[in-house]
Scaffold this active site. Structure first.
Site, mmCIF file in Angstrom:
data_model
loop_
_atom_site.group_PDB
_atom_site.id
_atom_site.type_symbol
_atom_site.label_atom_id
_atom_site.label_comp_id
_atom_site.label_asym_id
_atom_site.label_seq_id
_atom_site.Cartn_x
_atom_site.Cartn_y
_atom_site.Cartn_z
ATOM 1 N N PHE A 54 14.292 62.209 82.905
ATOM 2 C CA PHE A 54 13.065 61.497 82.553
ATOM 3 C C PHE A 54 12.099 61.342 83.721
ATOM 4 C CE2 PHE A 54 10.782 57.418 81.865
ATOM 5 C CZ PHE A 54 10.124 57.728 80.672
ATOM 6 N N TYR A 55 12.592 61.374 84.942
ATOM 7 C CA TYR A 55 11.734 61.140 86.099
ATOM 8 C C TYR A 55 10.696 62.262 86.221
ATOM 9 C CZ TYR A 55 15.362 57.803 87.548
ATOM 10 O OH TYR A 55 16.268 56.769 87.599
ATOM 11 N N SER A 56 9.428 61.870 86.071
ATOM 12 C CA SER A 56 8.316 62.829 86.097
ATOM 13 C C SER A 56 8.565 63.969 85.125
ATOM 14 C CB SER A 56 8.066 63.365 87.512
ATOM 15 O OG SER A 56 7.580 62.335 88.353
ATOM 16 N N HIS A 57 9.198 63.637 84.001
ATOM 17 C CA HIS A 57 9.446 64.581 82.910
ATOM 18 C C HIS A 57 10.106 65.872 83.411
ATOM 19 C CE1 HIS A 57 8.886 65.182 78.618
ATOM 20 N NE2 HIS A 57 8.592 66.447 78.853
ATOM 21 N N GLY A 58 11.120 65.717 84.222
ATOM 22 C CA GLY A 58 11.887 66.864 84.698
ATOM 23 C C GLY A 58 11.478 67.370 86.058
#
Length: 341
Positions: A54-58
């Site tokens: 989920f962090y920065s969408h991958g």
């Protein structure tokens, strides 16, 4: 740097884990600089890296992949799944359907054939924990995952999962990732004792209380923290008062506030590692300098007098709260059934 055993997995990890949440647009968009931060941590003896899909969408996982290229065997690599990765309602959660896709996506982004620790980012009330454990067990047996863990699980759900694993012959959750700091000590009541009882390692997040223990958040001053405008907890008067007392204590002891905060969480016998989440190399260097700080009993007693053991002084906005608390319908009987008469 001394190393600790991650629960009963036999895996040796550094007391500091490098968190990669700030890598990417949410924090530091400069890939080369983020890679340099990872290399600096590895060179200092940190061998534990924690990220999430989920962090920065991958993008965080992609940055980590660049950083550990050629050094993969030196890293205990942890990532997480659960939070939404798209508009499709099935691209999230703890179902087998999502887990088997999420792990492949993470492995591709991380540029590796396995992760050392695969964590459930949050509980999922819609999914039977046996479904989740069954899917994760298959990943362990396939060699794609070495150990499995949880994040932000209440003590009761940790116990339930341990019992399900025992009854069904499934892999056990070996770690828990809760929030823990000078301001948020609630996990001392049950989560840490339960983790110790079941031999689970813990990697605690937000040891600086979401930025409040950086020394840049003071009463009567505009917070010098980028996220201050985003979260309500920065304006919590109870937290601000406690921070002022910790600032005074740190000055009296002769250590930086950040070092006091990190040394506190690492002093608990139930804590394996504290996650550092720097956005810059300067921030990382400051945090790494806390490695030599050990607090004696007298200082820990002073800390207990400011925030009592097991107490939370307000909550972080991002802390998980169970549906039993957040869903009013689960806390309120129908109006016609509320009276005693």
């Amino acid at each position: 740097m001394q190393y600790r055993t991650l629960g009963r997995t036999g895996i040796k990890v550094s007391p500091f884990a490098l968190g990669a949440m700030m890598f990417g647009p949410i924090g530091n968009p400069d890939h080369d600089d983020a890679v340099a931060i990872v290399h600096r941590a590895l060179d200092a003896g940190v061998n534990f890296l924690d990220t999430a899909d989920f962090y920065s969408h991958g993008e965080s996982e992609e940055i980590v992949a660049k950083a550990i290229a050629g050094r993969r065997d030196d890293v205990v690599l942890a990532t997480k799944f659960h939070l939404p990765m798209g508009q499709d309602p099935n691209m999230r959660g703890n179902s087998r359907r999502w887990i088997v896709r999420a792990v492949e996506d993470s492995l591709r982004r991380l540029g590796t054939d396995h992760v050392d620790l695969y964590q459930v980012h949050r509980p999922d009330p819609d999914t039977d924990v046996e479904e989740t454990l069954s899917a994760l067990t298959d990943l362990v047996r396939a060699g794609k995952v070495r150990a499995i863990g949880t994040s932000s699980f209440p003590a009761s759900e940790i116990v339930e999962a341990q019992w399900v694993s025992e009854r069904r012959g499934l892999e056990r959750f070996r770690t828990e990732q809760p929030t823990y700091s000078l301001l948020n000590r609630g996990i001392e009541n049950e989560v840490l004792p339960v983790a110790q009882r079941y031999g689970m390692g813990t990697l605690v997040y937000s040891p600086l209380a979401g930025g409040m223990l950086t020394g840049r958040v003071r009463r009567g001053q505009a917070p010098d923290v980028n996220r201050a405008a985003m979260f309500r907890y920065f304006a919590d008067e109870r937290r601000l008062e406690a921070v002022e007392q910790f600032v005074a204590l740190a000055d009296e002891v002769g250590v930086k506030l950040t070092h006091l905060a990190l040394a506190f969480v690492l002093a608990h016998p139930g804590v394996t590692s504290a996650i550092l989440g720097p956005r810059t190399r300067e921030q990382l260097d400051d945090l790494l300098a806390a490695a030599d700080v050990a607090l004696d009993d007298a200082v820990l007693d002073r800390i207990d007098a400011i925030v009592a053991p097991g107490e939370d002084v307000g909550l972080l906005d991002m802390q998980y709260r169970t549906p039993a608390v957040t869903d009013a319908a689960l806390r309120r009987r129908p109006l016609a059934a509320r009276s005693a008469a």
